[in-house]
Design an enzyme around this catalytic site. Structure first.
Site, PDB file in Angstrom:
ATOM      1  N   ALA A   1      -1.121   8.014   8.123  1.00 26.91           N
ATOM      2  CA  ALA A   1      -2.559   7.894   7.883  1.00 26.91           C
ATOM      3  C   ALA A   1      -3.148   7.059   9.006  1.00 26.91           C
ATOM      4  CB  ALA A   1      -2.796   7.220   6.538  1.00 26.91           C
TER       5      ALA A   1
ATOM      6  N   GLY B   1       2.176   9.087   6.172  1.00 28.79           N
ATOM      7  CA  GLY B   1       1.513  10.343   5.799  1.00 28.79           C
ATOM      8  C   GLY B   1       2.019  11.531   6.606  1.00 28.79           C
TER       9      GLY B   1
ATOM     10  N   GLU C   1       5.218   2.349   5.436  1.00 29.26           N
ATOM     11  CA  GLU C   1       4.061   1.688   4.823  1.00 29.26           C
ATOM     12  C   GLU C   1       4.376   0.258   4.393  1.00 29.26           C
ATOM     13  OE1 GLU C   1       5.152   4.753   4.169  1.00 29.26           O
ATOM     14  OE2 GLU C   1       3.479   6.140   3.882  1.00 29.26           O
TER      15      GLU C   1
HETATM   16  N1  DAK Z   1      -3.077   5.091  12.818  1.00 29.32           N
HETATM   17  C1  DAK Z   1      -3.923   4.870  13.856  1.00 29.32           C
HETATM   18  N2  DAK Z   1      -3.533   4.830  15.138  1.00 29.32           N
HETATM   19  C2  DAK Z   1      -2.231   5.002  15.411  1.00 29.32           C
HETATM   20  C3  DAK Z   1      -1.279   5.233  14.382  1.00 29.32           C
HETATM   21  C4  DAK Z   1      -1.751   5.277  13.028  1.00 29.32           C
HETATM   22  N3  DAK Z   1      -0.933   5.530  11.999  1.00 29.32           N
HETATM   23  N4  DAK Z   1      -0.052   5.351  14.957  1.00 29.32           N
HETATM   24  C5  DAK Z   1      -0.252   5.222  16.287  1.00 29.32           C
HETATM   25  N5  DAK Z   1      -1.554   5.013  16.557  1.00 29.32           N
HETATM   26  C6  DAK Z   1      -2.176   4.814  17.871  1.00 29.32           C
HETATM   27  C7  DAK Z   1      -1.819   3.437  18.447  1.00 29.32           C
HETATM   28  O1  DAK Z   1      -2.678   2.455  17.916  1.00 29.32           O
HETATM   29  C8  DAK Z   1      -2.051   3.700  19.913  1.00 29.32           C
HETATM   30  O2  DAK Z   1      -3.440   3.650  20.178  1.00 29.32           O
HETATM   31  P1  DAK Z   1      -4.016   2.830  21.445  1.00 29.32           P
HETATM   32  O3  DAK Z   1      -3.532   1.440  21.294  1.00 29.32           O
HETATM   33  O4  DAK Z   1      -3.422   3.548  22.641  1.00 29.32           O
HETATM   34  O5  DAK Z   1      -5.515   2.999  21.337  1.00 29.32           O
HETATM   35  C9  DAK Z   1      -1.588   5.131  20.111  1.00 29.32           C
HETATM   36  O6  DAK Z   1      -1.625   5.718  18.817  1.00 29.32           O
HETATM   37  C10 DAK Z   1      -0.165   5.227  20.639  1.00 29.32           C
HETATM   38  O7  DAK Z   1       0.659   4.446  19.799  1.00 29.32           O
HETATM   39  P2  DAK Z   1       1.685   3.339  20.349  1.00 29.32           P
HETATM   40  O8  DAK Z   1       1.172   2.738  21.613  1.00 29.32           O
HETATM   41  O9  DAK Z   1       1.973   2.417  19.218  1.00 29.32           O
HETATM   42  O10 DAK Z   1       2.945   4.254  20.699  1.00 29.32           O
HETATM   43  P3  DAK Z   1       4.471   3.836  20.666  1.00 29.32           P
HETATM   44  O11 DAK Z   1       5.202   4.977  21.253  1.00 29.32           O
HETATM   45  O12 DAK Z   1       4.671   2.483  21.277  1.00 29.32           O
HETATM   46  O13 DAK Z   1       4.843   3.692  19.126  1.00 29.32           O
HETATM   47  C11 DAK Z   1       4.863   4.440  16.789  1.00 29.32           C
HETATM   48  C12 DAK Z   1       4.818   4.845  18.296  1.00 29.32           C
HETATM   49  C13 DAK Z   1       4.686   5.709  15.979  1.00 29.32           C
HETATM   50  C14 DAK Z   1       6.252   3.848  16.504  1.00 29.32           C
HETATM   51  C15 DAK Z   1       3.762   3.388  16.513  1.00 29.32           C
HETATM   52  O14 DAK Z   1       2.548   3.916  17.002  1.00 29.32           O
HETATM   53  C16 DAK Z   1       3.622   3.094  15.057  1.00 29.32           C
HETATM   54  O15 DAK Z   1       4.411   2.349  14.481  1.00 29.32           O
HETATM   55  N6  DAK Z   1       2.565   3.665  14.417  1.00 29.32           N
HETATM   56  C17 DAK Z   1       2.224   3.374  13.048  1.00 29.32           C
HETATM   57  C18 DAK Z   1       3.148   4.131  12.113  1.00 29.32           C
HETATM   58  C19 DAK Z   1       2.837   3.779  10.659  1.00 29.32           C
HETATM   59  O16 DAK Z   1       2.914   2.643  10.232  1.00 29.32           O
HETATM   60  N7  DAK Z   1       2.483   4.816   9.869  1.00 29.32           N
HETATM   61  C20 DAK Z   1       2.180   4.680   8.453  1.00 29.32           C
HETATM   62  C21 DAK Z   1       0.713   4.497   8.282  1.00 29.32           C
HETATM   63  S1  DAK Z   1       0.253   4.255   6.560  1.00 29.32           S
HETATM   64  C22 DAK Z   1      -2.688   8.316   0.680  1.00 29.32           C
HETATM   65  C23 DAK Z   1      -2.223   9.251   1.523  1.00 29.32           C
HETATM   66  C24 DAK Z   1      -1.447   8.890   2.605  1.00 29.32           C
HETATM   67  C25 DAK Z   1      -1.186   7.554   2.868  1.00 29.32           C
HETATM   68  C26 DAK Z   1      -1.681   6.601   2.004  1.00 29.32           C
HETATM   69  C27 DAK Z   1      -2.435   6.967   0.914  1.00 29.32           C
HETATM   70  N8  DAK Z   1      -3.464   8.694  -0.445  1.00 29.32           N
HETATM   71  C28 DAK Z   1      -3.874  10.100  -0.601  1.00 29.32           C
HETATM   72  C29 DAK Z   1      -3.841   7.737  -1.460  1.00 29.32           C
HETATM   73  C30 DAK Z   1      -0.422   7.221   4.044  1.00 29.32           C
HETATM   74  C31 DAK Z   1      -0.337   5.979   4.562  1.00 29.32           C
HETATM   75  C32 DAK Z   1       0.260   5.808   5.911  1.00 29.32           C
HETATM   76  O17 DAK Z   1       0.709   6.752   6.542  1.00 29.32           O
END
Ligand code: DAK
Length: 257
Positions: free
Chosen positions: A65, A108, A131
């Site tokens: 997400a 997500g 998450e």
């Molecule tokens: N959201 C927003 N931006 C993101 C992102 C995300 N999830 N993941 C990556 N980006 C952005 C980074 O901020 C960065 O942007 P800039 O700084 O360049 O502006 C760009 O993408 C490149 O990312 P990185 O520089 O971090 O790239 P790396 O290769 O160093 O790292 C990574 C890749 C995937 C390991 C890292 O980006 C990372 O850890 N990302 C976050 C992953 C994460 O925590 N995902 C879970 C998010 S929570 C629901 C439905 C669904 C959900 C909840 C409720 N309902 C229907 C109720 C779901 C929740 C989630 O998914």
């Protein structure tokens, strides 16, 4: 409104949907999910579409997400989250969905991949539910679908530690049906879609529904559903065509009737 989805096809019955928000690794903001659910509305209505392939980029299927969008929502904002409707749309799509996953499928993104009926992964794929690292928990099936697919122990491990698993582990655990070189993932998924597209559409639809019931029903109820669905097919022209074609030693020509 921005469009974060490339729509190609249908070609030989297969529609290809490519998430296209590379600047944030295909993070699923409301707009991405709206684009996806609208494309599925169109695919559902189009008789030329018999299967849909969903993919992302080589680096990321989807990194979850959109964290910035999520951070802007308080409790009421989450309660009234417009994304829920789009997730439900994806879940009730009646035609087969094949996910072609390369790179990160996190949060997500992993949950979206698990909405697919068949999951093909590139060797570089990483599946995870991180998450917990953000002080939250999965919200689109990352505890429920994941536990059903890989078992409770691995699902707990992934959701409680936030650590991802690689493609090989995902294959062993039954999360994906096949792994291949990243450059071949989409082609492989499309080939599977084309194979399905040649089958009888009503039989495909009922088979998908019936296999899905294995998660929703106990064995006795599921077997009853399967028996009803099997009986319904006896009223289709395509069943007659399939049986005739076998006996006449020719290829069947299914019409979706
Ligand atoms: N959201 C927003 N931006 C993101 C992102 C995300 N999830 N993941 C990556 N980006 C952005 C980074 O901020 C960065 O942007 P800039 O700084 O360049 O502006 C760009 O993408 C490149 O990312 P990185 O520089 O971090 O790239 P790396 O290769 O160093 O790292 C990574 C890749 C995937 C390991 C890292 O980006 C990372 O850890 N990302 C976050 C992953 C994460 O925590 N995902 C879970 C998010 S929570 C629901 C439905 C669904 C959900 C909840 C409720 N309902 C229907 C109720 C779901 C929740 C989630 O998914």
């Amino acid at each position: 409104m921005p469009n974060y989805l490339l729509v190609e096809g249908p070609e030989q019955g297969v529609q290809l949907l490519t998430l296209n928000r590379p600047e944030s690794l295909n993070a699923l903001n409301t707009e991405v999910l709206r684009n996806l659910s609208e494309a599925l509305d169109d695919a559902e209505a189009d008789p030329e579409v018999h299967a849909v392939v969903i993919t992302g980029s080589r680096k990321a299927f989807a990194a979850g997400a959109d964290i910035s969008e999520m951070a802007a929502r308080d409790l009421v904002g989450i309660l009234e989250d417009p994304r829920v409707v789009h997730w439900e749309r994806i879940a009730r799509f009646t035609k087969p969905i094949i996910a072609a996953v390369n790179g990160f499928a996190l949060g997500g993104g992993c949950e979206l991949a698990m909405h697919a009926d068949i999951l093909i992964a590139g060797e570089n794929a990483r599946f995870g539910q991180p998450e917990i690292n953000l002080g939250i928990m999965p919200g689109a099936g990352g505890t429920q679908r994941l536990a059903r697919k890989v078992g409770e122990s691995l699902a707990m491990h992934m959701a409680l530690t936030g650590e991802p698993i690689d493609a090989r582990r995902a294959l062993q655990a039954g999360l994906v049906s096949e792994i291949c070189q990243p450059e071949l993932t989409i082609e492989k998924a499309i080939q599977i879609g084309r194979t399905i597209a040649r089958k009888a559409p009503i039989a495909v639809r009922l088979t998908k529904e019936s296999v899905r019931k294995a998660n929703d029903m106990n064995l006795a109820e599921g077997l009853r559903f399967e028996r009803h669905a099997f009986t319904v097919l006896a009223g289709t022209a395509d069943r007659q065509e399939g049986l005739d074609a076998f006996r006449e030693k020719r290829r069947p020509h299914f019409k979706g009737q």
